[in-house]
Design an enzyme around this catalytic site. Structure first.
Site, PDB file in Angstrom:
ATOM      1  N   ARG A  66       0.777  -1.259   0.000  1.00  0.00           N
ATOM      2  CA  ARG A  66       0.000   0.000   0.000  1.00  0.00           C
ATOM      3  C   ARG A  66       0.794   1.287   0.000  1.00  0.00           C
ATOM      4  O   ARG A  66       0.210   2.365   0.043  1.00  0.00           O
ATOM      5  CB  ARG A  66      -0.964   0.035   1.204  1.00  0.00           C
ATOM      6  CG  ARG A  66      -1.927  -1.132   1.291  1.00  0.00           C
ATOM      7  CD  ARG A  66      -2.811  -1.249   0.080  1.00  0.00           C
ATOM      8  NE  ARG A  66      -3.908  -2.199   0.292  1.00  0.00           N
ATOM      9  CZ  ARG A  66      -4.535  -2.804  -0.706  1.00  0.00           C
ATOM     10  NH1 ARG A  66      -4.179  -2.581  -1.968  1.00  0.00           N
ATOM     11  NH2 ARG A  66      -5.528  -3.641  -0.466  1.00  0.00           N
ATOM     12  N   HIS A 234      -3.599 -16.027  -7.963  1.00  0.00           N
ATOM     13  CA  HIS A 234      -4.739 -16.436  -7.125  1.00  0.00           C
ATOM     14  C   HIS A 234      -5.861 -17.176  -7.855  1.00  0.00           C
ATOM     15  O   HIS A 234      -6.958 -16.658  -8.026  1.00  0.00           O
ATOM     16  CB  HIS A 234      -5.297 -15.259  -6.335  1.00  0.00           C
ATOM     17  CG  HIS A 234      -5.482 -13.971  -7.110  1.00  0.00           C
ATOM     18  ND1 HIS A 234      -6.016 -13.918  -8.365  1.00  0.00           N
ATOM     19  CD2 HIS A 234      -5.193 -12.695  -6.760  1.00  0.00           C
ATOM     20  CE1 HIS A 234      -6.044 -12.654  -8.766  1.00  0.00           C
ATOM     21  NE2 HIS A 234      -5.549 -11.910  -7.806  1.00  0.00           N
ATOM     22  N   ASN A 280     -11.266 -10.678  -4.224  1.00  0.00           N
ATOM     23  CA  ASN A 280     -11.282 -10.815  -5.671  1.00  0.00           C
ATOM     24  C   ASN A 280     -10.050 -11.589  -6.120  1.00  0.00           C
ATOM     25  O   ASN A 280      -8.939 -11.113  -5.880  1.00  0.00           O
ATOM     26  CB  ASN A 280     -11.283  -9.412  -6.302  1.00  0.00           C
ATOM     27  CG  ASN A 280     -11.431  -9.468  -7.801  1.00  0.00           C
ATOM     28  OD1 ASN A 280     -11.701 -10.517  -8.372  1.00  0.00           O
ATOM     29  ND2 ASN A 280     -11.219  -8.336  -8.462  1.00  0.00           N
ATOM     30  N   ASP A 307      -1.958 -12.942  -1.070  1.00  0.00           N
ATOM     31  CA  ASP A 307      -2.720 -11.803  -1.600  1.00  0.00           C
ATOM     32  C   ASP A 307      -3.114 -10.876  -0.437  1.00  0.00           C
ATOM     33  O   ASP A 307      -4.236 -10.372  -0.373  1.00  0.00           O
ATOM     34  CB  ASP A 307      -3.955 -12.251  -2.391  1.00  0.00           C
ATOM     35  CG  ASP A 307      -4.573 -11.109  -3.200  1.00  0.00           C
ATOM     36  OD1 ASP A 307      -3.974 -10.015  -3.251  1.00  0.00           O
ATOM     37  OD2 ASP A 307      -5.658 -11.305  -3.772  1.00  0.00           O
TER      38      ASP A 307
HETATM   39 ZN   LIG Z   1      -5.378  -9.865  -7.811  1.00  0.00          ZN
END
Ligand SMILES: [Zn+2]
Length: 429
Positions: A66, A234, A280, A307
């Site tokens: 981030r 993922h 997601n 993730d």
């Molecule tokens: Zn992703």
């Protein structure tokens, strides 16, 4: 020479096909064969490892730290402390920062910040396209000079197949690994959860399996066309596992990774409307979990990652369809995978579990990590595969708390993380 002796542990080093009880020696931050007479010196630091497993430092090749731009969710410092607490000595961070890591300047900024504040190794990726907008290729050569190890538009997905083809051809000139978040925008639309019985019951827009599978299929075809590797991030759908298995059997240079939530949870958990279950790609069904486990068992899927996607509580505390996707994961992933894959489902043994966190990602990304070979950087993780523990999110090192795994009981935990010969985290429980 500053010498550390990790004494009497079970050394599992998949890269060197080693599994034996013994001592591991570190000299000045590197793995050494034997310290000679210096090993007798009273200055040797001894780390007792009797009864625990000594492995190459674990690598998580899919995390969001981030920074820059969203330091209210996580910083490189806090994210790297969470990594250390999860047993990870190296992480690979995704480029969907603000600004996007699609240029040498931003990559350099991230690397300098990591150098100054991170407790573990932070490897950086660059975007496939400028602004991760899917249109114009980012400057790969300049980003490689700035230190990226791969490219990805993670969080987004290049929809234009011709752009993706040119990205592959351009990346191939540099042997630069290409990672892809597989999502077809037209099929997924504004989907927030798996399209199925539960999305229907809850009246929420669905994110169908085919939205992932069609891009996995696209990647297989383009990888074949360009004779160039693609790594699918993922993987959540059973159909994707079948596509990858068939393609790998034909010799296509395609690979895939799995996150713990996709094998630990199903879409049914969304019935609480708790946004900690919104990610997601979305949580799917028991059928998908079975397919993912088969894919891990037969090696179709050979990399594990988190993730890790921190968000501030007020961002997640909104209606489910408004909440951002993603959960934190660095501190729970080893425990979840060890518990499910090794203990409960017996899908892989401990050696293969460790390979999927060390030798396999290191090979894919050509990192000089994931090995205990003499001369390698002394990144080492100590693991107690039988330690039973409960995850408490309030004690998390991450700046965010968006996890569905608060209070979960797990078997298997990293108990010490060593980076370049220095202990950066130790389990005090
Ligand atoms: Zn992703």
């Amino acid at each position: 020479m500053k010498i550390v002796r990790i004494a009497g542990g079970r050394i599992i080093d998949p890269a060197n096909k080693r599994d034996e009880i013994g001592d591991l020696w570190i000299g000045d931050g590197l793995i050494i064969d034997s310290p000679g007479a210096e090993g007798q010196s009273p200055d040797v630091v001894v780390v007792q490892a009797t009864g625990v497993v000594v492995t190459p430092g674990l690598i998580d090749m899919h995390v969001h730290l981030r920074e820059p731009g969203q330091a209210h969710k996580e910083t490189i410092a806090t994210g790297s402390h969470a990594a250390a607490a999860g047993g990870f000595s190296s992480v690979v961070c995704m480029p969907n920062t603000s600004p996007v890591a699609d240029n040498a300047g931003t990559i350099t900024l991230i690397r300098e910040k990591a150098q100054a504040t991170a407790s573990v190794n932070v490897f950086t990726t660059g975007a496939i396209t400028k602004g991760i907008a899917g249109e114009e290729l980012a400057p790969y050569g300049a980003m490689i000079s700035a230190g990226i190890v791969a490219i990805t538009d993670d969080g987004h997905c290049v929809q234009n197949h011709e752009v993706m083809r040119r990205a592959l051809e351009y990346a191939r000139m540099f042997d630069l690994p290409v990672l892809d978040h597989c999502q077809d925008y037209s099929l997924v639309g504004n989907g927030v959860m798996h399209e199925g019985e539960w999305s229907l019951r809850l009246g929420l827009p669905g994110w169908p399996r085919v939205g992932e599978e069609i891009v996995v299929a696209r990647n297989i075809l383009l990888s074949e066309l360009c004779n160039s590797p693609i790594h699918c991030q993922h993987i959540s759908s059973g159909g994707s596992v079948r596509l990858l298995r068939d393609a790998k059997a034909r010799g296509v240079k395609i690979s895939g990774e799995v996150c713990p939530h996709h094998i630990a949870l199903t879409d049914q958990f969304l019935q609480t409307f708790d946004s900690s279950y919104k990610m997601n790609p979305p949580l799917r069904t028991e059928r998908d979990i079975e397919a993912l486990l088969e894919g891990l068992a037969d090696g179709t899927l050979d990399i594990l990652c988190s993730d890790h996607a921190p968000h501030a509580f007020y961002e997640k505390e909104v209606e489910l369809d408004q909440a951002p996707f993603g959960i934190t994961g660095l501190e729970t992933e080893f425990g979840l995978f060890c518990d499910i894959l090794v203990h409960k489902r017996k899908v892989v043994d401990l050696g293969r579990l460790i390979a999927m966190f060390t030798a396999n990602p290191a090979r894919l990304l050509s990192l000089d990590r994931g090995t205990l070979a003499t001369g390698a950087p002394a990144d080492v993780t100590l693991i107690d595969p039988n330690l039973e523990w409960t995850f408490d999110k309030e004690r998390s090192q991450s700046l965010s708390r968006n996890t569905p795994f608060h209070g979960v009981q797990l078997k298997g935990r990293a108990v010490r993380t060593i980076v370049a010969g220095k202990t950066v985290w130790k389990c005090e429980d």
